[in-house]
Design a protein around this motif. Structure first.
Motif, PDB file in Angstrom:
ATOM      1  N   ARG A   4       0.822  -1.211   0.000  1.00 13.02           N
ATOM      2  CA  ARG A   4       0.000   0.000   0.000  1.00 13.02           C
ATOM      3  C   ARG A   4       0.858   1.265   0.000  1.00 13.02           C
ATOM      4  O   ARG A   4       0.523   2.256  -0.657  1.00 13.02           O
ATOM      5  CB  ARG A   4      -0.941  -0.007   1.207  1.00 13.02           C
ATOM      6  N   SER A   5       1.963   1.221   0.728  1.00 12.95           N
ATOM      7  CA  SER A   5       2.831   2.402   0.772  1.00 12.95           C
ATOM      8  C   SER A   5       3.449   2.685  -0.600  1.00 12.95           C
ATOM      9  O   SER A   5       3.624   3.846  -0.990  1.00 12.95           O
ATOM     10  CB  SER A   5       3.923   2.206   1.821  1.00 12.95           C
ATOM     11  N   ASP A   6       3.766   1.615  -1.360  1.00 13.64           N
ATOM     12  CA  ASP A   6       4.294   1.803  -2.709  1.00 13.64           C
ATOM     13  C   ASP A   6       3.239   2.413  -3.624  1.00 13.64           C
ATOM     14  O   ASP A   6       3.544   3.253  -4.479  1.00 13.64           O
ATOM     15  CB  ASP A   6       4.760   0.466  -3.284  1.00 13.64           C
ATOM     16  N   VAL A   7       1.980   1.978  -3.436  1.00 13.36           N
ATOM     17  CA  VAL A   7       0.892   2.534  -4.233  1.00 13.36           C
ATOM     18  C   VAL A   7       0.722   4.026  -3.936  1.00 13.36           C
ATOM     19  O   VAL A   7       0.594   4.854  -4.847  1.00 13.36           O
ATOM     20  CB  VAL A   7      -0.424   1.777  -3.954  1.00 13.36           C
ATOM     21  N   LEU A   8       0.737   4.387  -2.660  1.00 13.44           N
ATOM     22  CA  LEU A   8       0.591   5.797  -2.277  1.00 13.44           C
ATOM     23  C   LEU A   8       1.751   6.628  -2.819  1.00 13.44           C
ATOM     24  O   LEU A   8       1.547   7.754  -3.303  1.00 13.44           O
ATOM     25  CB  LEU A   8       0.508   5.914  -0.760  1.00 13.44           C
ATOM     26  N   GLY A  13       3.591  10.627  -6.883  1.00 17.41           N
ATOM     27  CA  GLY A  13       4.515  11.042  -7.933  1.00 17.41           C
ATOM     28  C   GLY A  13       3.812  11.666  -9.134  1.00 17.41           C
ATOM     29  O   GLY A  13       4.464  12.217 -10.023  1.00 17.41           O
ATOM     30  N   VAL A  14       2.494  11.583  -9.147  1.00 15.50           N
ATOM     31  CA  VAL A  14       1.687  12.229 -10.187  1.00 15.50           C
ATOM     32  C   VAL A  14       1.184  13.547  -9.622  1.00 15.50           C
ATOM     33  O   VAL A  14       0.554  13.575  -8.558  1.00 15.50           O
ATOM     34  CB  VAL A  14       0.500  11.332 -10.609  1.00 15.50           C
ATOM     35  N   GLU A  61      -3.167   5.964 -13.753  1.00 11.15           N
ATOM     36  CA  GLU A  61      -3.297   4.565 -14.154  1.00 11.15           C
ATOM     37  C   GLU A  61      -1.953   4.002 -14.605  1.00 11.15           C
ATOM     38  O   GLU A  61      -1.593   2.866 -14.261  1.00 11.15           O
ATOM     39  CB  GLU A  61      -4.320   4.441 -15.283  1.00 11.15           C
ATOM     40  N   ALA A  62      -1.200   4.788 -15.356  1.00 16.46           N
ATOM     41  CA  ALA A  62       0.108   4.335 -15.827  1.00 16.46           C
ATOM     42  C   ALA A  62       1.060   4.111 -14.658  1.00 16.46           C
ATOM     43  O   ALA A  62       1.837   3.140 -14.652  1.00 16.46           O
ATOM     44  CB  ALA A  62       0.690   5.365 -16.799  1.00 16.46           C
ATOM     45  N   ALA A  63       1.002   4.992 -13.655  1.00 15.14           N
ATOM     46  CA  ALA A  63       1.877   4.844 -12.487  1.00 15.14           C
ATOM     47  C   ALA A  63       1.553   3.573 -11.716  1.00 15.14           C
ATOM     48  O   ALA A  63       2.461   2.878 -11.224  1.00 15.14           O
ATOM     49  CB  ALA A  63       1.733   6.073 -11.584  1.00 15.14           C
ATOM     50  N   LEU A  64       0.281   3.236 -11.619  1.00 16.66           N
ATOM     51  CA  LEU A  64      -0.109   2.018 -10.908  1.00 16.66           C
ATOM     52  C   LEU A  64       0.278   0.768 -11.702  1.00 16.66           C
ATOM     53  O   LEU A  64       0.764  -0.217 -11.135  1.00 16.66           O
ATOM     54  CB  LEU A  64      -1.617   2.020 -10.646  1.00 16.66           C
ATOM     55  N   LYS A  65       0.068   0.815 -13.010  1.00 12.08           N
ATOM     56  CA  LYS A  65       0.401  -0.346 -13.845  1.00 12.08           C
ATOM     57  C   LYS A  65       1.897  -0.650 -13.836  1.00 12.08           C
ATOM     58  O   LYS A  65       2.304  -1.800 -14.052  1.00 12.08           O
ATOM     59  CB  LYS A  65      -0.057  -0.092 -15.280  1.00 12.08           C
ATOM     60  N   VAL A  75      -8.987   3.786 -12.213  1.00 13.29           N
ATOM     61  CA  VAL A  75      -9.064   5.132 -11.659  1.00 13.29           C
ATOM     62  C   VAL A  75     -10.353   5.742 -12.190  1.00 13.29           C
ATOM     63  O   VAL A  75     -10.497   5.966 -13.393  1.00 13.29           O
ATOM     64  CB  VAL A  75      -7.852   6.004 -12.057  1.00 13.29           C
ATOM     65  N   ILE A  76     -11.291   5.950 -11.291  1.00 16.15           N
ATOM     66  CA  ILE A  76     -12.600   6.475 -11.668  1.00 16.15           C
ATOM     67  C   ILE A  76     -12.610   7.977 -11.406  1.00 16.15           C
ATOM     68  O   ILE A  76     -12.370   8.422 -10.280  1.00 16.15           O
ATOM     69  CB  ILE A  76     -13.722   5.798 -10.863  1.00 16.15           C
TER      70      ILE A  76
END
Length: 360
Positions: A4-8, A13-14, A61-65, A75-76
């Motif tokens: 989760r911390s990596d996702v945040l 970063g965006v 979305e690109a950052a998560l992928k 991402v809604i």
């Protein structure tokens, strides 16, 4: 599972083009879900800024992928228009008043390969609506047509208090295949709930548009049926009340009917009356009223009298019975646990009446 911390960190970063901060710091990451191999969140912006933030959504979305182990991201982006309050003493023309009234639903989000959509509603919580919805769905699946039982699905639309996983004894995140959510199957029912996408003790701190979008996605992106084997009935267990989630469903999805559940006392019937008026205003037929928890504790006959006042069918009364609680807690619907009991017989009669009203 992605950390989760990596996702945040990836989302921070965006940059938000308005504040220059990362998306998390700017408060644009709402309802974040991090699951086994997927993650997603809702980004709510002003209606006038949707074009600007479309690129931000794509970047998120690109950052998560790009994160290791990430197979599915969403991402809604929702936009909430802000309307200035009318000046004091201002009055609306009859034409403006008419434009503000609820209209008949527009068939924009009909779930694919589903023959009938049935809403189970109540004006207030605590009347046993979800218990009724689950047992009614099982009873519908037991009806024989053309040598087979009806194929039935159930959608838990209460995103704030999902109870379907407990009542059907199902757990675990659903699989994705061909761009569709694959529903769990329990007791012959295809089942989907937001409770299957989150932890049991998670608080769904979502605003109305976010909850409505979640409902729309579960409704239209779940593989309820196929062209070769369509689902006969999708039972939608609505949350109590007449708010955003209910309006989303009735305005975007062409419902084939609604059943209202109430207890016998006036405090519950008053809210059931409001639920009926909601469906009436958006041209959804109310198939009937069910009285739940009838007996010496809450009284009896109130819902039947209310059905007569509203000129709708009274579908039946269900007594206050400990078997309901035991079945719900154990994850086994009462109509299956005690198939020869009084409750199973009552549900069979209600299910047969509902199926006939739906033309099945």
């Amino acid at each position: 599972m992605p950390d989760r911390s990596d996702v945040l960190a990836a989302l921070d970063g965006v940059l938000d083009p308005k504040s220059g901060q990362g998306l998390v710091a700017a408060g644009l990451v709402q309802g974040l879900v991090v699951a086994e191999d997927r993650a997603g969140f809702v980004m709510e912006v002003k209606a006038a800024d949707t074009v600007v933030y479309a690129a931000v959504r794509d970047a998120a979305e690109a950052a998560l992928k790009a994160l290791p182990g990430m197979a599915k991201v969403f991402v809604i982006m929702t936009a909430e228009a802000v309307t200035a309050p009318a000046p004091r003493r201002a009055s609306l023309s009859p034409q403006a008043v008419d434009q503000g009234r609820p209209k008949a639903p527009v068939a924009t989000d009909r779930p694919a390969h589903v023959r009938r959509v049935l809403a189970i509603a109540s004006g207030k919580g605590g009347v046993g609506k979800s218990t009724v919805a689950v047992n009614l769905a099982v009873a519908l699946a037991q009806i024989q047509r053309n040598g087979r039982g009806l194929s039935v699905g159930i959608l838990d639309a209460d995103v704030y208090g999902p109870s379907l996983p407990t009542m059907l004894g199902i757990a675990g995140k659903p699989e994705y295949s061909d761009g569709k959510i694959q529903p769990h199957v329990a007791y012959g029912l295809k089942a989907m709930s937001v409770g299957l996408l989150t932890k049991a003790d998670d608080a769904m701190i979502w605003r109305g548009p976010m909850a409505s979008q979640a409902l729309t996605q579960m409704l239209t992106q779940t593989a309820w049926g196929s062209e070769e084997a369509p689902l006969d009935i999708l039972v939608v267990d609505l949350p109590p009340g007449t708010g955003d989630v209910q309006l989303t469903l009735v305005q975007k999805t062409p419902l084939d009917g609604a059943v209202i559940v109430s207890t016998p006392q006036e405090v519950a019937l008053a809210d059931a009356r409001r639920a009926y008026r909601l469906f009436e205003k958006v041209c959804v037929p109310t198939l009937g009223l069910i009285e739940n928890m009838t007996g010496p504790v809450f009284g009896e006959g109130g819902a039947k009298a209310e059905a007569e006042r509203l000129s709708i069918d009274f579908l039946g009364a269900l007594p206050l019975d400990a078997a309901f609680r035991k079945g719900g807690d154990a994850g086994r619907p009462t109509v299956l646990d005690v198939p020869d009991g009084d409750l199973a017989a009552r549900f069979a009669g209600i299910a047969d009446a509902v199926a006939k009203k739906l033309g099945l």
